[in-house]
Design a protein around this motif. Structure first.
Motif, PDB file in Angstrom:
ATOM      1  N   ASP A  54       0.837  -1.233   0.141  1.00  0.00           N
ATOM      2  CA  ASP A  54      -0.047   0.151   0.269  1.00  0.00           C
ATOM      3  C   ASP A  54       0.818   1.109   0.049  1.00  0.00           C
ATOM      4  O   ASP A  54       0.451   2.116  -0.552  1.00  0.00           O
ATOM      5  N   ALA A  55       2.168   1.259   0.724  1.00  0.00           N
ATOM      6  CA  ALA A  55       3.243   2.371   0.647  1.00  0.00           C
ATOM      7  C   ALA A  55       3.785   2.570  -0.649  1.00  0.00           C
ATOM      8  O   ALA A  55       4.636   3.416  -0.687  1.00  0.00           O
ATOM      9  N   GLY A  56       3.405   1.518  -1.637  1.00  0.00           N
ATOM     10  CA  GLY A  56       4.055   1.733  -3.056  1.00  0.00           C
ATOM     11  C   GLY A  56       5.342   0.957  -3.391  1.00  0.00           C
ATOM     12  O   GLY A  56       5.837   1.148  -4.438  1.00  0.00           O
ATOM     13  N   PHE A  57       5.549   0.106  -2.320  1.00  0.00           N
ATOM     14  CA  PHE A  57       6.670  -0.708  -2.485  1.00  0.00           C
ATOM     15  C   PHE A  57       6.373  -2.267  -3.381  1.00  0.00           C
ATOM     16  O   PHE A  57       4.979  -2.557  -3.362  1.00  0.00           O
ATOM     17  N   LYS A  58       7.316  -2.584  -4.056  1.00  0.00           N
ATOM     18  CA  LYS A  58       7.058  -3.793  -5.063  1.00  0.00           C
ATOM     19  C   LYS A  58       7.077  -5.032  -3.958  1.00  0.00           C
ATOM     20  O   LYS A  58       8.045  -5.299  -3.382  1.00  0.00           O
ATOM     21  N   GLN A  59       5.835  -5.645  -3.749  1.00  0.00           N
ATOM     22  CA  GLN A  59       5.996  -6.843  -2.681  1.00  0.00           C
ATOM     23  C   GLN A  59       5.122  -8.142  -3.360  1.00  0.00           C
ATOM     24  O   GLN A  59       4.253  -7.954  -4.175  1.00  0.00           O
ATOM     25  N   GLY A  60       5.908  -9.163  -3.083  1.00  0.00           N
ATOM     26  CA  GLY A  60       5.563 -10.459  -3.525  1.00  0.00           C
ATOM     27  C   GLY A  60       5.268 -11.421  -2.347  1.00  0.00           C
ATOM     28  O   GLY A  60       5.601 -11.276  -1.167  1.00  0.00           O
ATOM     29  N   VAL A  61       5.127 -12.642  -2.883  1.00  0.00           N
ATOM     30  CA  VAL A  61       4.859 -13.844  -1.648  1.00  0.00           C
ATOM     31  C   VAL A  61       5.595 -15.121  -2.028  1.00  0.00           C
ATOM     32  O   VAL A  61       5.461 -15.252  -3.294  1.00  0.00           O
ATOM     33  N   LEU A  62       6.268 -15.737  -1.119  1.00  0.00           N
ATOM     34  CA  LEU A  62       6.978 -16.958  -1.590  1.00  0.00           C
ATOM     35  C   LEU A  62       6.190 -17.793  -0.529  1.00  0.00           C
ATOM     36  O   LEU A  62       5.823 -17.874   0.745  1.00  0.00           O
ATOM     37  N   ALA A  63       5.887 -19.036  -1.203  1.00  0.00           N
ATOM     38  CA  ALA A  63       5.046 -20.138  -0.547  1.00  0.00           C
ATOM     39  C   ALA A  63       5.583 -21.123   0.410  1.00  0.00           C
ATOM     40  O   ALA A  63       6.898 -21.059   0.422  1.00  0.00           O
ATOM     41  N   THR A 108      12.707 -16.216   4.251  1.00  0.00           N
ATOM     42  CA  THR A 108      13.110 -16.119   2.880  1.00  0.00           C
ATOM     43  C   THR A 108      14.168 -15.484   2.855  1.00  0.00           C
ATOM     44  O   THR A 108      14.794 -15.594   1.796  1.00  0.00           O
ATOM     45  N   ALA A 109      14.914 -14.618   3.616  1.00  0.00           N
ATOM     46  CA  ALA A 109      16.056 -14.008   3.351  1.00  0.00           C
ATOM     47  C   ALA A 109      17.331 -15.159   3.347  1.00  0.00           C
ATOM     48  O   ALA A 109      18.172 -15.091   2.759  1.00  0.00           O
ATOM     49  N   ASN A 110      16.888 -16.487   3.868  1.00  0.00           N
ATOM     50  CA  ASN A 110      17.810 -17.703   3.769  1.00  0.00           C
ATOM     51  C   ASN A 110      17.324 -18.493   2.344  1.00  0.00           C
ATOM     52  O   ASN A 110      17.840 -19.414   2.444  1.00  0.00           O
ATOM     53  N   ALA A 111      16.379 -18.129   1.728  1.00  0.00           N
ATOM     54  CA  ALA A 111      15.910 -18.860   0.482  1.00  0.00           C
ATOM     55  C   ALA A 111      16.941 -19.191  -0.660  1.00  0.00           C
ATOM     56  O   ALA A 111      17.274 -20.008  -1.135  1.00  0.00           O
ATOM     57  N   ALA A 112      17.662 -18.027  -0.758  1.00  0.00           N
ATOM     58  CA  ALA A 112      18.516 -17.927  -1.915  1.00  0.00           C
ATOM     59  C   ALA A 112      19.445 -16.630  -1.932  1.00  0.00           C
ATOM     60  O   ALA A 112      19.089 -15.652  -1.163  1.00  0.00           O
ATOM     61  N   THR A 113      20.404 -16.637  -2.721  1.00  0.00           N
ATOM     62  CA  THR A 113      21.193 -15.463  -3.044  1.00  0.00           C
ATOM     63  C   THR A 113      20.752 -15.115  -4.302  1.00  0.00           C
ATOM     64  O   THR A 113      20.725 -15.788  -5.371  1.00  0.00           O
ATOM     65  N   VAL A 114      20.607 -13.751  -4.558  1.00  0.00           N
ATOM     66  CA  VAL A 114      20.135 -13.413  -5.838  1.00  0.00           C
ATOM     67  C   VAL A 114      21.041 -12.011  -6.443  1.00  0.00           C
ATOM     68  O   VAL A 114      21.307 -11.095  -5.719  1.00  0.00           O
ATOM     69  N   SER A 115      21.534 -12.183  -7.842  1.00  0.00           N
ATOM     70  CA  SER A 115      22.150 -11.259  -8.275  1.00  0.00           C
ATOM     71  C   SER A 115      21.307 -10.608  -9.406  1.00  0.00           C
ATOM     72  O   SER A 115      20.948 -11.257 -10.213  1.00  0.00           O
ATOM     73  N   PRO A 116      21.172  -9.265  -9.512  1.00  0.00           N
ATOM     74  CA  PRO A 116      20.617  -8.732 -10.614  1.00  0.00           C
ATOM     75  C   PRO A 116      21.260  -8.846 -11.899  1.00  0.00           C
ATOM     76  O   PRO A 116      22.404  -8.922 -11.919  1.00  0.00           O
ATOM     77  N   THR A 144      12.810 -27.687  -2.820  1.00  0.00           N
ATOM     78  CA  THR A 144      11.390 -27.311  -2.721  1.00  0.00           C
ATOM     79  C   THR A 144      11.572 -25.866  -3.248  1.00  0.00           C
ATOM     80  O   THR A 144      10.883 -25.118  -4.128  1.00  0.00           O
ATOM     81  N   THR A 145      12.452 -25.298  -2.365  1.00  0.00           N
ATOM     82  CA  THR A 145      12.743 -23.667  -2.627  1.00  0.00           C
ATOM     83  C   THR A 145      13.154 -23.468  -4.151  1.00  0.00           C
ATOM     84  O   THR A 145      12.631 -22.578  -4.970  1.00  0.00           O
ATOM     85  N   GLY A 146      14.046 -24.257  -4.573  1.00  0.00           N
ATOM     86  CA  GLY A 146      14.263 -23.969  -6.148  1.00  0.00           C
ATOM     87  C   GLY A 146      13.172 -24.185  -6.992  1.00  0.00           C
ATOM     88  O   GLY A 146      13.030 -23.522  -7.880  1.00  0.00           O
ATOM     89  N   ARG A 147      12.359 -25.092  -6.743  1.00  0.00           N
ATOM     90  CA  ARG A 147      11.347 -25.387  -7.686  1.00  0.00           C
ATOM     91  C   ARG A 147      10.254 -24.169  -7.618  1.00  0.00           C
ATOM     92  O   ARG A 147       9.604 -23.668  -8.643  1.00  0.00           O
ATOM     93  N   ILE A 148       9.975 -23.828  -6.296  1.00  0.00           N
ATOM     94  CA  ILE A 148       9.130 -22.652  -6.223  1.00  0.00           C
ATOM     95  C   ILE A 148       9.582 -21.329  -6.881  1.00  0.00           C
ATOM     96  O   ILE A 148       8.954 -20.534  -7.580  1.00  0.00           O
ATOM     97  N   LEU A 149      10.908 -21.019  -6.764  1.00  0.00           N
ATOM     98  CA  LEU A 149      11.654 -19.913  -7.318  1.00  0.00           C
ATOM     99  C   LEU A 149      11.487 -19.933  -8.875  1.00  0.00           C
ATOM    100  O   LEU A 149      11.165 -18.877  -9.757  1.00  0.00           O
TER     101      LEU A 149
END
Length: 448
Positions: A54-63, A108-116, A144-149
């Motif tokens: 609602d504050a304008g930030f991009k927000q998603g959900v990890l199952a 989910t900070a522990n789900a993965a390392t991400v590089s843009p 399972t984390t890999g499959r969800i990502l």
């Protein structure tokens, strides 16, 4: 802005409980055997996601994942029907059953390392799921984390997915909890900051004496290679071992960064002055200006930082270029921490707003705002390629709250983990969730 930092928060799973599984995490072990509320935990996490959306930030959900993990129990010799596997584990190895019931995928900070893509050799966003090798209950997550990502970031022309590093102590990897990226703009090349607790092969580096160092230098270096990062855009730093021994089990418990700002404690890193100088130099070479905000031990001790999770906060970049800091309610309840935050937002510096959330259910298990989210820097085109069903909206918020109320228990104890009906409830919930989030078949019970 041509690019954004999107936050994908972990949706708390139906088996959220307090088993005290995470040695080195003071809150986790300190609240062992407390009564948990999975429904309240999930609602608290969803409320934070919706407020930031609602504050304008991009927000998603990890199952969340299937729990108890019957597949893991079977690998350990428990046989029979699913109900018989759970009953036998409850009788013969209740600690193992508890580990296989953990809802720790919420962090989910522990789900993965991400590089843009702005940093990588092939221009794609790279994901490496964390092997989380230090704790059994977390080491079973990465398949399972890999499959969800992959179901969330499916476009192979824009997203690259790597398997987790070898599941061995020398390559212990805890994901984005020990990784931060600094940049001028999200779509411009940045400096990726890897923090490790120990070196597995180089014994010149000191180690903590009381608690384990979960991230190795070798794991961080391997991820940088896999993601095709330039040496000129990478900084490695060792976390202070004495700070780890005070309960700082991940770097995100003692520092947090966003854009060009690092908010950190005086006792975050070994050779801290040299680390900050290298970050400054490498970001300057890319046209950026590095800003370090160091919190003195005299104003907030490491122990107070751990208790309040001051640094396990989110720094979010607002449209005016300033930053908002998102902290848990516990930060407001510790006078010296709240005094510091008031001073910080009124200092005229880059952080000029504080927002507080009630995340007690997560906090009691040792996870604050930063633990609950995986940051992914995305261009407009990359964001458009993300599975839209996982992106927060008014409709998704209402749907997920209704889903939680339908499937989650309000109360869960350690004894309840032996109830075979809990597995049935979890599978029923996740089967419906895959349809809501359009994930396909990502869970073991669907793949069998």
């Amino acid at each position: 802005m041509a690019a954004y930092e999107a936050n994908f928060d972990g949706l708390v799973g139906p088996t959220h409980n307090y088993a005290g599984l995470s040695f080195g995490n003071v809150a986790s072990t300190g609240n062992q055997n407390a009564v948990a509320s999975p429904r309240q935990a999930a609602r608290q996490g969803l409320a934070k996601m919706k407020a930031l959306h609602d504050a304008g930030f991009k927000q998603g959900v990890l199952a969340p994942h299937e729990r108890p993990s019957v597949a893991s129990l079977r690998l350990l010799g428990f046989a029979g029907s699913d109900a018989e596997v759970i009953a036998r584990a409850a009788k013969e190895a209740p600690a193992i059953l508890a580990a296989c019931c953990s809802a720790s995928t919420m962090w989910t900070a522990n789900a993965a390392t991400v590089s843009p893509g702005a940093d990588t050799a092939d221009g794609r966003v790279h994901f490496t799921p964390a092997n989380l090798n230090n704790k059994f209950h977390r080491s079973i997550e990465h398949p399972t984390t890999g499959r969800i990502l992959k179901a969330m970031f499916a476009d192979e022309s824009r997203f690259a997915h790597h398997p987790a590093l070898p599941a061995q102590m020398h390559f212990g990897d805890e994901g984005a909890a020990n990784h931060t990226r600094f940049c001028h703009e999200y779509d411009q090349p940045g400096v990726e900051f890897f923090v490790f607790g120990q070196a597995a092969f180089d014994h010149r580096y000191p180690k903590p004496a009381r608690f384990p160092a979960r991230q190795t230098l070798e794991a961080s270096q391997a991820i940088a290679r896999l993601h095709g990062l330039k040496d000129s855009q990478v900084v490695y730093a060792q976390q202070d071992p004495d700070t780890i021994d005070l309960g700082v089990f991940h770097n995100d418990v003692i520092s947090v960064g966003n854009r060009n700002v690092l908010f950190h404690h005086q006792k975050s890193f070994l050779q801290q002055a040299e680390v900050l100088a290298e970050l400054d130099r490498k970001l300057a070479a890319l046209g950026g200006h590095f800003v370090a905000i160091e919190v003195p031990e005299a104003e907030v001790s490491v122990e107070e930082a751990v208790k309040s999770y001051l640094f396990n906060s989110q720094l979010l970049s607002k449209s005016d270029g300033k930053l908002i800091i998102v902290v848990p309610e516990e930060s407001r309840n510790i006078p010296r921490v709240w005094t510091y935050l008031d001073k910080l937002v009124n200092s005229g510096g880059p952080i000029d707003e504080v927002r507080v959330f009630d995340l007690k259910q997560s906090m009691q298990n040792g996870g604050g705002p930063a633990c609950l989210r995986l940051r992914v820097a995305l261009s407009d085109a990359e964001l458009a390629a993300v599975n839209p069903a996982v992106l927060m909206s008014d409709a998704l918020f209402a749907t997920l709250n209704g889903w939680v109320d339908k499937h989650y228990r309000d109360r869960l104890t350690g004894e309840d983990l032996a109830d075979p009906q809990l597995l049935v409830e979890c599978r029923t919930a996740l089967d419906e969730l895959t349809q809501i989030l359009k994930l396909g078949s990502v869970y073991p019970f669907q793949l069998a």
